[in-house]
Design a protein around this motif. Structure first.
Motif, short mmCIF file in Angstrom:
data_model
loop_
_atom_site.label_atom_id
_atom_site.label_comp_id
_atom_site.label_asym_id
_atom_site.label_seq_id
_atom_site.Cartn_x
_atom_site.Cartn_y
_atom_site.Cartn_z
N ALA A 239 1.19 -7.67 -4.70
CA ALA A 239 -0.08 -7.38 -4.04
C ALA A 239 0.10 -7.37 -2.52
O ALA A 239 -0.34 -6.44 -1.82
CB ALA A 239 -1.13 -8.40 -4.44
N LEU A 240 0.77 -8.38 -2.01
CA LEU A 240 1.00 -8.48 -0.56
C LEU A 240 1.88 -7.35 -0.05
O LEU A 240 1.63 -6.75 1.00
CB LEU A 240 1.63 -9.84 -0.25
N ASN A 241 2.90 -7.03 -0.82
CA ASN A 241 3.87 -6.02 -0.42
C ASN A 241 3.30 -4.60 -0.45
O ASN A 241 3.87 -3.68 0.13
CB ASN A 241 5.11 -6.10 -1.33
N SER A 242 2.16 -4.43 -1.11
CA SER A 242 1.55 -3.10 -1.21
C SER A 242 0.60 -2.80 -0.05
O SER A 242 0.19 -1.66 0.13
CB SER A 242 0.77 -2.97 -2.53
N LEU A 243 0.25 -3.84 0.71
CA LEU A 243 -0.75 -3.67 1.77
C LEU A 243 -0.10 -3.42 3.12
O LEU A 243 0.99 -3.92 3.40
CB LEU A 243 -1.62 -4.93 1.86
N GLU A 244 -0.79 -2.67 3.95
CA GLU A 244 -0.39 -2.54 5.35
C GLU A 244 -0.77 -3.85 6.03
O GLU A 244 -1.93 -4.27 5.97
CB GLU A 244 -1.11 -1.38 6.01
N PHE A 258 -9.43 -3.13 1.65
CA PHE A 258 -10.13 -3.47 0.41
C PHE A 258 -10.55 -2.22 -0.36
O PHE A 258 -10.40 -2.16 -1.58
CB PHE A 258 -11.37 -4.32 0.72
N PHE A 259 -11.03 -1.21 0.35
CA PHE A 259 -11.46 0.00 -0.34
C PHE A 259 -10.27 0.78 -0.89
O PHE A 259 -10.37 1.44 -1.92
CB PHE A 259 -12.28 0.89 0.61
N GLN A 260 -9.11 0.68 -0.23
CA GLN A 260 -7.92 1.37 -0.72
C GLN A 260 -7.24 0.60 -1.86
O GLN A 260 -6.75 1.20 -2.81
CB GLN A 260 -6.91 1.55 0.43
N LYS A 261 -7.19 -0.73 -1.73
CA LYS A 261 -6.46 -1.56 -2.71
C LYS A 261 -7.31 -2.77 -3.11
O LYS A 261 -6.97 -3.91 -2.81
CB LYS A 261 -5.14 -2.04 -2.10
N PRO A 262 -8.44 -2.54 -3.79
CA PRO A 262 -9.34 -3.66 -4.09
C PRO A 262 -8.71 -4.72 -5.00
O PRO A 262 -8.91 -5.92 -4.79
CB PRO A 262 -10.53 -2.99 -4.77
N THR A 267 -6.65 -10.16 -5.68
CA THR A 267 -5.56 -11.03 -6.15
C THR A 267 -5.18 -12.04 -5.08
O THR A 267 -5.05 -13.25 -5.35
CB THR A 267 -4.33 -10.19 -6.54
N LEU A 268 -5.00 -11.59 -3.85
CA LEU A 268 -4.62 -12.48 -2.76
C LEU A 268 -5.74 -13.47 -2.45
O LEU A 268 -5.47 -14.64 -2.16
CB LEU A 268 -4.25 -11.67 -1.52
N ALA A 269 -6.98 -13.01 -2.49
CA ALA A 269 -8.10 -13.91 -2.24
C ALA A 269 -8.15 -15.01 -3.31
O ALA A 269 -8.45 -16.18 -3.00
CB ALA A 269 -9.41 -13.13 -2.22
N TYR A 270 -7.84 -14.66 -4.56
CA TYR A 270 -7.86 -15.63 -5.65
C TYR A 270 -6.81 -16.73 -5.43
O TYR A 270 -7.05 -17.92 -5.69
CB TYR A 270 -7.62 -14.91 -6.98
N TYR A 271 -5.62 -16.34 -4.96
CA TYR A 271 -4.53 -17.30 -4.81
C TYR A 271 -4.53 -17.99 -3.45
O TYR A 271 -3.77 -18.95 -3.24
CB TYR A 271 -3.18 -16.62 -5.02
N LEU A 272 -5.35 -17.54 -2.51
CA LEU A 272 -5.35 -18.11 -1.16
C LEU A 272 -5.51 -19.62 -1.16
O LEU A 272 -4.80 -20.32 -0.43
CB LEU A 272 -6.44 -17.45 -0.32
#
Length: 622
Positions: A239-244, A258-262, A267-272
């Motif tokens: 998830a992290l590696n897919s984001l700019e 968020f709109f590109q990769k909700p 996923t990252l918000a859940y594990y934060l």
């Protein structure tokens, strides 16, 4: 957080050193061979480091002229125009000095650690005019180097993440490419070789399947739990590696991602707010395997798995298989040197032997800095690459501590420092198949987090033999150590204690790994937390924050903005924490937030205020 694997960075000595080596005063006396830390850093300042060429890299010249203007005044002194030649200066006239061409600064960066250099270069590429102020005579801090007796030693760790050619977490590669630089690297086939109690030996190879095979061979009854725990790590990493990766404090970027990769963002918000140890215990029952995962996390964060944020653990435990660790040819010092050259090529500046002693506040806003020699420099924004303890406790001495910093210090304490040993040995003492990196905890799991309990060892010459004289290897040894262990000692007691602990550590390695090690040593220098405090200007020699108790993941970690307008922090005491990749990430985030605030990126003041309030509230939940 990659504390033992990758020293978090803030460069600088405690003093501005004179250019005459004979005036150089010593902190530490020799431990072996009549050699000392003082001579080590003297070699950094006056040896080949300034003009030496690193075989590992090159930079193109894509120079740009800044168009912003700011104030710069000083009393007597000089302003350096080059990272390579301290004599190329602009002299003051009438007590005032200005950068050549009259250009001012959009940002001043205090410290040229990796976090500060990445922030500075990213801003420069966006069109900002940046001044980096460095206390020492070369950039890099614990990512620096020194040369003695034919050896080229990395000041900090030799384990380098962020150098791959794929994904979005290759932040060192991206930072170098942004300023037209590239470095040649050597892939390391093994991330680390664990030597643990009960004769547990685990190699972590570059290939993930081989690692799982190795671990399940030791714990066949836990195969399902192993796959599930590390599978969750991969879910987070992917998830992290897919984001700019940009500033989490900039709402336009956040909404766009968020709109590109909700799914990835959720996923990252859940594990934060979650920690690695709690998740491991959902799937694994074997106490020794859980202790192994504690050791995995300890070299990430200097705390056990229950106190290590799951996102931080996942970054390291997966990237070692995705991008792998890669050693820069010629040594780690080439990273900072390349970034510094790239910064200059973009039209920005670095001033060395510039000991910042205070941040200037006018009408509640950070507007400049004051140096120990009386010079003052002004800019639109100030970025501190010092720890938050140094920034708010020393550089802002006399200013009220912002509420955000009070909350931070309630949740986190300073992580322990290290005792470090740089050693040159005869090559024949090492078996031919020796791995580059080792973690040693011989007899008792309970000693994992104790001072001197565990040992991390790097042998970079296994990968790059050019770092040592022919027929020799470098051993670089770390073990945690607290400042309290070294206070109140006389000079004689201090030296005796250094030698005693170094002898103990060497004997342990001789017994566990390399018979005959002590008799093969031909160079040895020992550094203590006092050394790290003096030469790296880190409060109590600390390498970042450590939670006071079991944290709620990364919720309590502050970002780059501070409670003082115009002042930003970057480095290991900011989100996401310690380690080369982490501080590089911090630098990228900081540059994006600063660029938005000075008009080089789009921003929404209304959304900014709402987001910053929300993030501040979330941190109070930690």
């Amino acid at each position: 957080m990659l504390t033992m694997l990758n020293f978090p960075l803030l460069s600088a000595s405690e003093h501005a050193f004179p250019c005459n080596p004979t005036n150089y005063t010593s902190l530490l006396q020799p431990t072996f061979q009549n050699l000392s830390w003082q001579r080590k850093f003297q070699s950094l300042a006056f040896g080949k480091c300034g003009g030496s060429e690193f075989a590992s890299g090159s930079c193109s010249n894509a120079r740009r002229s800044g168009d912003s203007r700011a104030r710069c005044r000083r009393r007597k002194g000089v302003l350096s125009k080059s990272t390579l030649n301290l004599e190329q200066v602009v002299e003051s006239e009438g007590g005032r000095g200005r950068v050549k061409g009259g250009e001012g600064f959009d940002a001043i960066v205090i410290g040229s650690g990796i976090g500060g250099l990445v922030a500075g270069t990213q801003l420069a590429v966006k069109g900002a005019r940046v001044l980096v102020l460095e206390k020492y005579v070369i950039p890099g801090g614990s990512s620096g180097f020194y040369q003695r007796d034919g050896y080229t030693f990395d000041v900090g760790s030799s384990v380098m993440f962020g150098f791959s050619d794929k994904g979005n977490l290759n932040l060192i590669t991206q930072a170098l490419e942004a300023v037209g630089c590239q470095m040649q690297v050597i892939p390391d086939p093994t991330t680390v070789h664990f030597h643990l109690p009960n004769n547990l030996s685990v190699r972590v190879p570059r290939e993930y399947d081989k690692f799982i095979e190795e671990l399940t061979c030791n714990f066949p009854h836990e195969k399902e739990g192993i796959l599930k725990f590390y599978g969750e790590c991969w879910k987070i990493f992917n998830a992290l590696n897919s984001l700019e990766l940009k500033s989490l404090e900039e709402p336009l970027y956040l909404f766009g991602q968020f709109f590109q990769k909700p799914l990835e963002c959720l996923t990252l918000a859940y594990y934060l707010p979650q920690n690695a140890g709690a998740i491991a215990r959902k799937y694994i029952q074997d106490p020794q395997l859980l202790s192994f995962i504690d050791a995995e996390c300890f070299i990430v964060s200097t705390v056990n798995a229950l106190q290590t944020p799951m996102i931080n653990a996942s970054m390291v435990l997966c990237d070692r298989h995705f991008g792998g660790i890669n050693y820069p040819v010629g040594g780690v010092g080439g990273i900072a040197k390349s970034l510094a050259k790239g910064l200059l090529d973009q039209g920005s500046e670095i001033l060395y032997k510039a000991n910042v002693t205070g941040i200037i506040i006018e009408q509640g806003k950070a507007v400049g800095v004051r140096l120990s020699d009386g010079r003052e420099f002004f800019a639109k924004t100030i970025i501190s690459n010092a720890t938050r303890w140094d920034t708010f406790g020393k550089l802002l001495k006399g200013e009220p501590l912002p509420k955000e910093e009070e909350n931070f210090q309630k949740v986190y304490v300073k992580a322990p420092s290290f005792l470090s040993i740089h050693m040159g040995v005869k090559a024949e003492v090492l078996p031919a198949d020796t791995d580059c990196h080792h973690f040693v905890l011989e007899n008792n799991w309970t000693k994992l987090e104790e001072s001197y309990g565990s040992i991390f060892l790097s042998i970079p010459t296994v990968l790059d033999s050019s770092l040592a004289p022919e027929g020799h290897h470098i051993l670089h040894i770390f073990t945690t150590s607290s400042m309290e262990d070294w206070e109140g000692l006389s000079g004689v007691e201090y030296e005796a204690k250094k030698q005693h602990i170094a002898d103990e550590i060497t004997s342990r390695l001789e017994k566990k790994l390399f018979p005959g090690l002590r008799s093969s040593i031909n160079f040895m220098e020992v550094g203590t937390p006092k050394t790290h405090r003096r030469y790296l200007a880190r409060d109590e020699g600390t390498y970042g924050p450590m939670p006071r108790k079991i944290p709620k993941g990364l919720l309590g970690m502050p970002f780059n903005t501070t409670g003082i307008d115009g002042l930003y922090c970057v480095g290991d005491s900011c989100f996401p924490g310690q380690g080369v990749v982490a501080v590089a990430f911090s630098g990228v985030m900081c540059a994006h937030r600063v660029a938005a605030d000075i008009g080089l990126e789009k921003k929404s003041p209304v959304l900014d205020a709402m987001l910053l309030r929300l993030l501040g509230w979330l941190r109070t939940l930690a």
